[in-house]
Scaffold this active site. Structure first.
Site, PDB file in Angstrom:
ATOM      1  N   ASN A   8       0.878  -1.168   0.000  1.00  0.00           N
ATOM      2  CA  ASN A   8       0.000   0.000   0.000  1.00  0.00           C
ATOM      3  C   ASN A   8       0.916   1.218   0.000  1.00  0.00           C
ATOM      4  O   ASN A   8       1.422   1.635   1.044  1.00  0.00           O
ATOM      5  CB  ASN A   8      -0.905  -0.013   1.221  1.00  0.00           C
ATOM      6  CG  ASN A   8      -1.920   1.123   1.202  1.00  0.00           C
ATOM      7  OD1 ASN A   8      -1.853   2.024   0.374  1.00  0.00           O
ATOM      8  ND2 ASN A   8      -2.857   1.088   2.131  1.00  0.00           N
ATOM      9  N   LYS A  15       3.280   0.705   3.222  1.00  0.00           N
ATOM     10  CA  LYS A  15       2.842  -0.296   4.179  1.00  0.00           C
ATOM     11  C   LYS A  15       2.886  -1.646   3.486  1.00  0.00           C
ATOM     12  O   LYS A  15       2.457  -1.768   2.342  1.00  0.00           O
ATOM     13  CB  LYS A  15       1.424   0.007   4.655  1.00  0.00           C
ATOM     14  CG  LYS A  15       0.905  -0.901   5.765  1.00  0.00           C
ATOM     15  CD  LYS A  15      -0.494  -0.466   6.197  1.00  0.00           C
ATOM     16  CE  LYS A  15      -1.019  -1.314   7.343  1.00  0.00           C
ATOM     17  NZ  LYS A  15      -2.387  -0.906   7.748  1.00  0.00           N
ATOM     18  N   ARG A  65      -2.452  -2.033  -3.726  1.00  0.00           N
ATOM     19  CA  ARG A  65      -3.689  -1.281  -3.540  1.00  0.00           C
ATOM     20  C   ARG A  65      -3.653  -0.044  -4.432  1.00  0.00           C
ATOM     21  O   ARG A  65      -2.719   0.761  -4.365  1.00  0.00           O
ATOM     22  CB  ARG A  65      -3.848  -0.849  -2.088  1.00  0.00           C
ATOM     23  CG  ARG A  65      -5.087   0.025  -1.872  1.00  0.00           C
ATOM     24  CD  ARG A  65      -5.145   0.586  -0.468  1.00  0.00           C
ATOM     25  NE  ARG A  65      -6.337   1.412  -0.290  1.00  0.00           N
ATOM     26  CZ  ARG A  65      -6.313   2.686   0.130  1.00  0.00           C
ATOM     27  NH1 ARG A  65      -5.165   3.279   0.393  1.00  0.00           N
ATOM     28  NH2 ARG A  65      -7.428   3.363   0.276  1.00  0.00           N
ATOM     29  N   HIS A 154     -13.301   2.155  -0.474  1.00  0.00           N
ATOM     30  CA  HIS A 154     -13.284   1.153   0.594  1.00  0.00           C
ATOM     31  C   HIS A 154     -13.824  -0.192   0.102  1.00  0.00           C
ATOM     32  O   HIS A 154     -14.326  -0.998   0.884  1.00  0.00           O
ATOM     33  CB  HIS A 154     -14.113   1.599   1.816  1.00  0.00           C
ATOM     34  CG  HIS A 154     -13.544   2.768   2.553  1.00  0.00           C
ATOM     35  ND1 HIS A 154     -14.344   3.714   3.171  1.00  0.00           N
ATOM     36  CD2 HIS A 154     -12.268   3.154   2.784  1.00  0.00           C
ATOM     37  CE1 HIS A 154     -13.582   4.625   3.740  1.00  0.00           C
ATOM     38  NE2 HIS A 154     -12.310   4.308   3.521  1.00  0.00           N
ATOM     39  N   ARG A 215     -12.949  15.026   6.636  1.00  0.00           N
ATOM     40  CA  ARG A 215     -13.787  15.276   5.462  1.00  0.00           C
ATOM     41  C   ARG A 215     -15.213  15.574   5.902  1.00  0.00           C
ATOM     42  O   ARG A 215     -15.741  14.939   6.809  1.00  0.00           O
ATOM     43  CB  ARG A 215     -13.781  14.074   4.521  1.00  0.00           C
ATOM     44  CG  ARG A 215     -12.419  13.725   3.970  1.00  0.00           C
ATOM     45  CD  ARG A 215     -12.510  12.537   3.010  1.00  0.00           C
ATOM     46  NE  ARG A 215     -11.203  11.975   2.732  1.00  0.00           N
ATOM     47  CZ  ARG A 215     -10.905  10.681   2.787  1.00  0.00           C
ATOM     48  NH1 ARG A 215     -11.853   9.807   3.117  1.00  0.00           N
ATOM     49  NH2 ARG A 215      -9.693  10.263   2.519  1.00  0.00           N
ATOM     50  N   GLU A 355      -8.396  -5.512   4.936  1.00  0.00           N
ATOM     51  CA  GLU A 355      -8.275  -5.137   3.534  1.00  0.00           C
ATOM     52  C   GLU A 355      -7.051  -5.769   2.876  1.00  0.00           C
ATOM     53  O   GLU A 355      -7.088  -6.124   1.694  1.00  0.00           O
ATOM     54  CB  GLU A 355      -8.229  -3.612   3.417  1.00  0.00           C
ATOM     55  CG  GLU A 355      -9.523  -2.927   3.867  1.00  0.00           C
ATOM     56  CD  GLU A 355      -9.418  -1.429   3.900  1.00  0.00           C
ATOM     57  OE1 GLU A 355      -9.660  -0.797   2.859  1.00  0.00           O
ATOM     58  OE2 GLU A 355      -9.091  -0.877   4.973  1.00  0.00           O
TER      59      GLU A 355
END
Length: 376
Positions: A8, A15, A65, A154, A215, A355
């Site tokens: 990621n 990551k 990802r 997501h 957000r 994930e």
């Protein structure tokens, strides 16, 4: 071979997690890449450091990802030069995220040239939403020319959690309708019908929908026009206000829900209002998705807030008892997998998301399309 390295890649971080089947063999995070005082000079050095520390022999794939796959990437995709070019063409839709993923892909392909690379897109799970669920009532000339539509995000989390919910309830995922609530610093809701996304709260970007850490979630677009025309704010500043200084941070000065809860308990009215706004927005989306799905077999909370905040779970579903939705206080406090009372018409679940495992599974599927069962 079942070993998969999941990467990621962010603009200044990588990551990683190494899987053998569902077992995690190694994981870590390289931060402050290229920054003063950081660990490494660039992404190549970061990945080289990972290779030096972790045994990557026998890799079946590297799964990356990628946040935005536009309308064309509807599943995990084996990476070649053409795929890279197509992801680059989507950078205008995700200018902060896709370039970082492309950097990770470029470096991994050079350092691991004999290992297949797979792109797994956050948006892909939502490719099954019907046209009426992704189309906004704007000029077709504008929407088609500029790729304006709902994409959703997501997706790996909603896919994993909806399938796990069915397993926890002893049901076939293909015959299970779930409302999944991914609540973290970023947050989104999803209506999953028989394993397929049919509605989601995020849109062309991760900005709309639920209230998040920084957000705003849903706002009237007129707010933007008003701030620009009447307040005289430049568009870049307005965008920054909605994406980086909105949400919980905008309402309370802090973006961590734990701090909001502490201040709410101490009687802070701003924190109390922020909590109420946060939970009401979730409840509104649950109500909307009950209508979209018609039959709902479970509602599932996941991610950092969803998995850990009993107060958010309780308040978000408060008042829905006439619809067969209720939470058992003791089960909720213990964070049981099922937190609704025995015999509740619609079970309420708490399922930790994974994930990265979903990315590993999807990477294997991309290389062996006949494989239908995840490796766990």
């Amino acid at each position: 071979m079942t070993r998969v390295l999941v990467l990621n890649s962010g603009s200044s971080s990588v990551k990683y997690r190494l899987f053998d089947g569902a077992e995690t063999l190694a994981k870590g995070l390289v931060e402050r890449i290229g920054e003063s005082g950081g660990e490494v000079a660039d992404h190549r050095a970061a990945l080289q450091g990972i290779m030096d520390q972790v045994d990557l022999s026998g890799l079946a794939a590297v799964g990356h990802r990628v946040v935005h796959g536009g309308a064309e990437f509807t599943g995990p995709t084996v990476i070649d030069d053409e795929v890279v070019a197509r992801i680059e063409a989507l950078v205008p839709l995700a200018p902060l995220h896709n370039p970082a993923a492309l950097t990770g892909i470029e470096v991994a392909r050079k350092l691991l040239p004999d290992v297949p690379q797979v792109a797994v897109f956050d948006t892909a799970f939502h490719a099954t939403i019907p046209p009426e669920g992704v189309t906004w009532a704007l000029s077709r000339e504008l929407t088609e020319r500029w790729q304006i539509r709902r994409y959703g995000f997501h997706g790996t989390s909603h896919a994993y959690v909806s399938r796990r919910t069915a397993q926890v309830l002893g049901r076939d995922p293909a015959d299970t309708n779930v409302i999944t609530l991914h609540l973290g610093n970023g947050a989104s809701a999803c209506a999953v019908e028989g394993g397929r996304s049919v509605a989601t709260s995020m849109g062309m970007s991760p900005l709309p929908g639920l209230v998040m850490g920084t957000r705003s979630g849903d706002v009237d677009p007129t707010v933007i026009f008003h701030l620009h025309r009447v307040a005289g704010l430049p568009l870049d500043e307005i965008e920054d206000s909605l994406t980086r200084h909105g949400g919980l941070l905008g309402m309370t000065g802090v973006n961590d829900l734990r701090s909001v809860l502490e201040r709410r308990a101490a009687g802070d009215p701003d924190a109390g209002l922020a909590f109420d706004v946060y939970c009401r927005r979730i409840r509104e989306y649950v109500g909307a998705y009950l209508a979209v799905l018609g039959r709902v077999d479970a509602i599932t909370f996941t991610a950092g807030v969803g998995e850990n905040s009993a107060a958010v779970r309780s308040s978000s579903l408060s008042g829905l008892e006439p619809l067969g939705i209720a939470i058992d206080p003791e089960r909720n406090e213990r964070r049981d997998e099922v937190i609704s009372p025995p015999g509740a018409r619609i079970p309420v679940c708490v399922i930790p998301t994974d994930e990265e495992l979903e990315i590993a599974d999807q990477s294997r599927t991309a290389l062996s399309p006949a494989t239908t069962e995840p490796a766990r």
